[in-house]
Structures are given as C-alpha cells and as structure tokens.
Write an enzyme that holds these catalytic residues in place. Structure first.
Site, PDB file in Angstrom:
ATOM      1  N   HIS A 270      16.087 -68.987 -13.790  1.00  0.00           N
ATOM      2  CA  HIS A 270      14.890 -69.721 -13.368  1.00  0.00           C
ATOM      3  C   HIS A 270      13.664 -68.858 -13.611  1.00  0.00           C
ATOM      4  O   HIS A 270      13.719 -67.638 -13.501  1.00  0.00           O
ATOM      5  CB  HIS A 270      14.978 -70.069 -11.879  1.00  0.00           C
ATOM      6  CG  HIS A 270      14.062 -71.164 -11.479  1.00  0.00           C
ATOM      7  ND1 HIS A 270      12.760 -70.951 -11.143  1.00  0.00           N
ATOM      8  CD2 HIS A 270      14.261 -72.491 -11.402  1.00  0.00           C
ATOM      9  CE1 HIS A 270      12.179 -72.101 -10.855  1.00  0.00           C
ATOM     10  NE2 HIS A 270      13.057 -73.064 -11.007  1.00  0.00           N
ATOM     11  N   ASP A 327      20.163 -77.513 -11.274  1.00  0.00           N
ATOM     12  CA  ASP A 327      20.848 -78.349 -12.267  1.00  0.00           C
ATOM     13  C   ASP A 327      22.325 -78.036 -12.412  1.00  0.00           C
ATOM     14  O   ASP A 327      23.031 -78.738 -13.123  1.00  0.00           O
ATOM     15  CB  ASP A 327      20.152 -78.171 -13.628  1.00  0.00           C
ATOM     16  CG  ASP A 327      18.719 -78.668 -13.560  1.00  0.00           C
ATOM     17  OD1 ASP A 327      17.800 -77.876 -13.843  1.00  0.00           O
ATOM     18  OD2 ASP A 327      18.525 -79.824 -13.153  1.00  0.00           O
TER      19      ASP A 327
HETATM   20  C1  SDX Z   1      14.247 -76.421 -13.878  1.00  0.00           C
HETATM   21  O1  SDX Z   1       9.942 -74.221 -13.063  1.00  0.00           O
HETATM   22  C2  SDX Z   1      10.615 -74.932 -12.286  1.00  0.00           C
HETATM   23  O2  SDX Z   1      10.395 -74.988 -11.076  1.00  0.00           O
HETATM   24  C3  SDX Z   1      11.679 -75.777 -12.950  1.00  0.00           C
HETATM   25  C4  SDX Z   1      12.600 -76.529 -12.018  1.00  0.00           C
HETATM   26  C5  SDX Z   1      11.853 -77.585 -11.258  1.00  0.00           C
HETATM   27  O3  SDX Z   1      12.334 -77.978 -10.173  1.00  0.00           O
HETATM   28  O4  SDX Z   1      10.861 -78.113 -11.810  1.00  0.00           O
HETATM   29  O5  SDX Z   1      13.209 -75.646 -11.091  1.00  0.00           O
HETATM   30  C6  SDX Z   1      13.689 -77.248 -12.786  1.00  0.00           C
HETATM   31  O6  SDX Z   1      13.762 -76.515 -14.977  1.00  0.00           O
HETATM   32  C7  SDX Z   1      15.339 -75.426 -13.563  1.00  0.00           C
HETATM   33  C8  SDX Z   1      15.776 -74.612 -14.834  1.00  0.00           C
HETATM   34  C9  SDX Z   1      16.709 -75.501 -15.648  1.00  0.00           C
HETATM   35  N1  SDX Z   1      17.006 -74.869 -16.938  1.00  0.00           N
HETATM   36  C10 SDX Z   1      18.221 -74.387 -17.199  1.00  0.00           C
HETATM   37  O7  SDX Z   1      19.129 -74.304 -16.386  1.00  0.00           O
HETATM   38  C11 SDX Z   1      18.398 -73.948 -18.656  1.00  0.00           C
HETATM   39  C12 SDX Z   1      19.110 -72.593 -18.675  1.00  0.00           C
HETATM   40  N2  SDX Z   1      18.179 -71.624 -18.123  1.00  0.00           N
HETATM   41  C13 SDX Z   1      17.411 -70.860 -19.086  1.00  0.00           C
HETATM   42  O8  SDX Z   1      17.040 -71.564 -20.229  1.00  0.00           O
HETATM   43  C14 SDX Z   1      16.364 -70.004 -18.422  1.00  0.00           C
HETATM   44  O9  SDX Z   1      16.915 -69.419 -17.322  1.00  0.00           O
HETATM   45  C15 SDX Z   1      15.025 -70.591 -18.049  1.00  0.00           C
HETATM   46  C16 SDX Z   1      14.400 -71.331 -19.172  1.00  0.00           C
HETATM   47  C17 SDX Z   1      15.161 -71.499 -16.871  1.00  0.00           C
HETATM   48  C18 SDX Z   1      14.146 -69.424 -17.711  1.00  0.00           C
HETATM   49  O10 SDX Z   1      14.104 -68.673 -18.925  1.00  0.00           O
HETATM   50  P1  SDX Z   1      13.374 -67.287 -18.942  1.00  0.00           P
HETATM   51  O11 SDX Z   1      11.967 -67.472 -18.510  1.00  0.00           O
HETATM   52  O12 SDX Z   1      13.613 -66.589 -20.247  1.00  0.00           O
HETATM   53  O13 SDX Z   1      14.160 -66.538 -17.807  1.00  0.00           O
HETATM   54  P2  SDX Z   1      14.017 -65.030 -17.481  1.00  0.00           P
HETATM   55  O14 SDX Z   1      12.724 -64.467 -17.984  1.00  0.00           O
HETATM   56  O15 SDX Z   1      14.320 -64.882 -16.028  1.00  0.00           O
HETATM   57  O16 SDX Z   1      15.231 -64.372 -18.341  1.00  0.00           O
HETATM   58  C19 SDX Z   1      15.601 -63.056 -18.020  1.00  0.00           C
HETATM   59  C20 SDX Z   1      16.697 -62.703 -19.021  1.00  0.00           C
HETATM   60  C21 SDX Z   1      16.317 -62.982 -20.466  1.00  0.00           C
HETATM   61  O17 SDX Z   1      17.002 -62.021 -21.239  1.00  0.00           O
HETATM   62  P3  SDX Z   1      16.142 -60.721 -21.767  1.00  0.00           P
HETATM   63  O18 SDX Z   1      14.989 -61.287 -22.593  1.00  0.00           O
HETATM   64  O19 SDX Z   1      15.687 -60.005 -20.521  1.00  0.00           O
HETATM   65  O20 SDX Z   1      17.159 -59.947 -22.592  1.00  0.00           O
HETATM   66  O21 SDX Z   1      17.869 -63.496 -18.766  1.00  0.00           O
HETATM   67  C22 SDX Z   1      18.199 -64.253 -19.937  1.00  0.00           C
HETATM   68  C23 SDX Z   1      16.941 -64.320 -20.783  1.00  0.00           C
HETATM   69  O22 SDX Z   1      17.310 -64.417 -22.139  1.00  0.00           O
HETATM   70  N3  SDX Z   1      18.570 -65.572 -19.472  1.00  0.00           N
HETATM   71  C24 SDX Z   1      19.763 -66.115 -19.651  1.00  0.00           C
HETATM   72  C25 SDX Z   1      19.690 -67.376 -19.022  1.00  0.00           C
HETATM   73  N4  SDX Z   1      18.479 -67.541 -18.488  1.00  0.00           N
HETATM   74  C26 SDX Z   1      17.786 -66.417 -18.770  1.00  0.00           C
HETATM   75  N5  SDX Z   1      20.872 -65.674 -20.284  1.00  0.00           N
HETATM   76  C27 SDX Z   1      21.940 -66.523 -20.272  1.00  0.00           C
HETATM   77  N6  SDX Z   1      21.939 -67.765 -19.687  1.00  0.00           N
HETATM   78  C28 SDX Z   1      20.841 -68.210 -19.048  1.00  0.00           C
HETATM   79  N7  SDX Z   1      20.850 -69.405 -18.468  1.00  0.00           N
END
Ligand code: SDX
Length: 392
Positions: A270, A327
């Site tokens: 998130h 989700d």
């Molecule tokens: C919603 O904003 C909101 O409030 C949204 C929401 C709402 O109610 O409106 O809460 C609803 O959108 C929830 C999120 C739903 N999306 C997913 O579940 C899709 C899977 N999640 C990812 O795509 C991701 O976690 C995001 C898009 C939600 C956040 O992405 P970020 O901003 O890149 O997350 P981060 O900066 O915390 O990531 C830290 C690290 C990164 O790696 P590095 O660059 O540090 O090497 O963790 C990795 C990311 O690549 N990472 C993941 C991951 N999510 C982040 N690796 C594997 N699987 C994942 N799901």
C-alpha cells in the site's frame, strides 16, 4: 472536539489538501471516518448511516437518519431513457467501462444537479449520486449477464435493494438473505472513503474546475479501474485462481521477490499503510462469515491463508512493510456472494462513490477553493532555437 491531528507521516509530506473526512495513520494501521474507527463503524453502523456521517461530519439522530434514508430511496430510480444508453455497449463490455460511460452521461438526464454553486443543487446531486450508483451498478451487471433490468423498491434497505436488483429474475424474485446483505453492507462501509487516494484525488481535481458532479465521479471510476488501485480485487482473485493450490504459493512468493519479474502479489502492499490495512482484518472476518453463511469451503481461501502466512514471515515483505490490503480477501468474499470477478471493481466503485461525493462536496464548500494545478520538475531540453528542415 475537532482537535487538529499533528502527525509525522514518516515521509516528506506532499499534502495536497486539507480535509476533515478521513484520517489514516499508515504506520499504526489506523483508519477513522470523521474520527470514528472503521472497525466500530463496520461492526455497529450501516451504509446509509455511515454515508450520512461522511457527508455531514456527525452520526445522524434517528430523525436525521430517517429523512436521509427517505431521500436516498426517493432517488434510486433512473430516467427511463437512461436505459437506452446501456444498449449501445457490446454485451461483453467490462461493467467498469459501462459504469464509467453511464455515470458520465447522468448530467445529460439531470440538469438540475449540475449547478455546483447552488447548495441545494449540490445536496440533491450528492443524494442522487449515492442513490443511483447501486441501480447503475446492478444495471451494468444485468446487461453483462443478459437479463432484464430490475427496478429498485422503496421497501428495501440500500444494500438489500442492490442485491435484489442484481439477482432477481422474472421467473423468480430474489429473497433477501439478511446475513449476506449485512456482510455486503459491511464491505460497502470498508470501501467508502480512504483520504486522498488516486481516484479521490482525481474526483477533487476534476471538481476543482467546476465540472458537474457526475462527470467528476465518472473520472473517479476511470481511475479506480486500474489494477494498482481498485482493480486489485479482481486481479487478486485471478492471482489466487492462477496459484490454484497452497503447495504452489512458494513459487509465486519467490516471483514477487524477483526484481526482474514484473509479477506482484495482488492485494499486498500500500502507498500509505506500512502496517496491516485495518480494513483487511475486518474483510477477513467478513469472508469467513459469508463462506459459513453460504455453506461453502472455498479452496482459494486456503491459498490466501497460506500466502498471507508465508508473506508475513518472509524477510522481504517484512523489510518492505508489505501487508495484505483491503483487496486481498474481498474477491473471495464477493465471489461467495454470487458476483463474477468482473463485478468486483464496480462494487468497489459503488461504495467509494460515497467518499468521492463527500470529498467533492467538502472541496466546493471551501471558500478558498481554487482550481487544482499540480506543478512538475522539468527535466526536458534547455531553451534552444528552431532548426530548419534542410539543416537537420
Ligand atoms: C488500493 O491509496 C489508497 O488508499 C488505495 C486504496 C483505497 O482504499 O483507495 O487503499 C485501495 O488501491 C489498495 C492497493 C491495491 N493494489 C494492489 O493490491 C496491487 C498490488 N500492490 C502493489 O501494486 C503496490 O503495493 C502498490 C501499488 C499498492 C503500492 O506500490 P508502491 O508505491 O511501489 O509501494 P511501495 O513504495 O510501498 O513498495 C515498496 C517496495 C517496492 O520495491 P523496491 O522499489 O523498494 O525494490 O515493495 C515492492 C515495490 O516494488 N512492492 C511489492 C508489492 N508492492 C510493493 N512487491 C511485491 N508485491 C507487491 N504487491
């Protein structure tokens, strides 16, 4: 009573606006609607009472709730000609495409909700939007499955009405299951608002130009559709279906950690929560309640439980503070309620419409509100002179 929160978000805050509606503490896993913990509202409130709270800032008295419920009920039906709009879509159109188009077209049917500077018009627009979005979502579902549209009824509660509009057929009316309706109502509450997430920010930006409320909500629906945002509930279930059995979970956890593999665990991580999403805990409980009520053992729940266990113990996810989000369990629950995967994000949009319209209203009530105009860091070419074609 409305003490200012002072908090360290743990990162350089790029606050885009002030709001009194929703508070999130991503490090502590806290979510408050107008100061009330989401867990308490999910347990004790219902979707209409919570919608009133988000719009007005206080829990309603009995009379206020009755009046609000009556107004919402009054606006649930859509213009008869609005149905024609649906017939222009291909039957296999994704219901989010249908909802995006249909909601954007509402201003062509309800001109008296488009004068955004008239508080009375704004109030009717907020009630109309909250009232009609279940009807439109149900119509999108019926159109997808090739069944006739079902009119809303005035004697049913908001969520019961929606379930009946989805699952009633001419040959057999839908008998509302109170347990399932209560579970779906709880799911609506969990999804209603979430501070300045991508789709809410989209609604605010569109609204800041003076666009009509229906066009703004359609913009929010378009943004929510993305798999990184609201589309994640559909993507998470498809991921669990692809994994198939608990013994294959390890292979996917390995892929999620591989920087060269674009695969991410859907329903995990998130932008704000660096702790467990409080909604996910309530969602997990609702999932078990629904599966028990419908009397099914969904093997995907075993996959989800195994995946969560491994991820929560794995150093990669612990270090990156990746936890299940709202989700992760919602897909299994919605499928058990009888919805196809294509309807998962429309259901998220249905519920989030309450938060979107409350945030739109809050923005317009701000006397200092100006048109949104995000700036940029320019990284392009420095100023230079034009080069004629024969000199290139
Ligand atoms: C919603 O904003 C909101 O409030 C949204 C929401 C709402 O109610 O409106 O809460 C609803 O959108 C929830 C999120 C739903 N999306 C997913 O579940 C899709 C899977 N999640 C990812 O795509 C991701 O976690 C995001 C898009 C939600 C956040 O992405 P970020 O901003 O890149 O997350 P981060 O900066 O915390 O990531 C830290 C690290 C990164 O790696 P590095 O660059 O540090 O090497 O963790 C990795 C990311 O690549 N990472 C993941 C991951 N999510 C982040 N690796 C594997 N699987 C994942 N799901």
């Amino acid at each position: 009573k409305t003490g200012k929160f002072t908090f360290d978000p743990g990162f350089t805050s790029t606050a885009s606006c002030e709001s009194k509606i929703t508070f999130i503490d991503g490090n502590e896993g806290v979510l408050l609607y107008r100061g009330y913990p989401i867990e308490q509202l999910a347990e004790h409130s219902d979707s209409i009472e919570t919608a009133y709270l988000l719009l007005h800032g206080e829990l309603p008295t009995a009379d206020e709730c009755t009046d609000f419920r009556s107004s919402i009920t009054y606006h649930t039906m859509v213009h008869e000609h609005f149905k024609q709009f649906f017939y222009g879509f291909r039957r296999d159109a994704h219901p989010m495409a249908v909802m995006c188009g249909a909601v954007g077209a509402l201003s062509a049917f309800y001109h008296d909700s488009t004068d955004i500077h008239d508080p009375k018009h704004r109030e009717v627009a907020t009630h109309r939007m909250i009232a009609k979005i279940p009807t439109i979502a149900a119509m999108a579902y019926k159109y997808m499955v090739g069944q006739p549209f079902v009119h809303p009824r005035n004697d049913l509660h908001y969520t019961e009405n929606f379930l009946r509009m989805c699952f009633s057929v001419p040959a057999e009316d839908y008998e509302v299951n109170k347990t399932l309706a209560a579970a779906l109502d709880k799911i609506f509450i969990l999804h209603m608002d979430h501070e300045q997430n991508a789709s809410t920010s989209t609604v605010r930006l569109a609204g800041s130009s003076g666009a009509n409320p229906f066009a703004c909500i359609a913009a929010g629906i378009a943004c929510l559709w993305g798999p990184s945002h609201g589309g994640a509930n559909e993507a998470a279930l498809r991921m669990l279906m692809e994994i198939g059995t608990p013994d294959r979970v390890g292979e996917y956890v390995k892929r999620a950690k591989d920087k060269d593999d674009p695969f991410r665990l859907m329903g995990f991580g998130h932008r704000v929560y660096k702790n467990y999403d409080p909604r996910a805990k309530v969602m997990q409980k609702a999932c078990h309640e629904v599966l028990e009520a419908v009397g099914i053992q969904d093997p995907l729940l075993d996959v989800a439980t195994k995946l969560e266990k491994i991820a929560l113990e794995d150093d990669y996810f612990v270090e990156k503070k990746l936890y299940p989000n709202i989700d992760f369990y919602s897909g299994i629950t919605l499928r058990a309620l009888g919805f196809p995967t294509e309807m998962f994000t429309p259901l998220f949009a249905l519920a989030r419409t309450v938060g979107w319209i409350a945030q739109w209203q809050e923005m317009l009530e701000d006397p200092n509100q100006k048109i949104g105009r995000p700036r940029q860091i320019y990284t392009g070419a420095a100023k230079r002179d034009y080069v004629p074609l024969d000199a290139r």
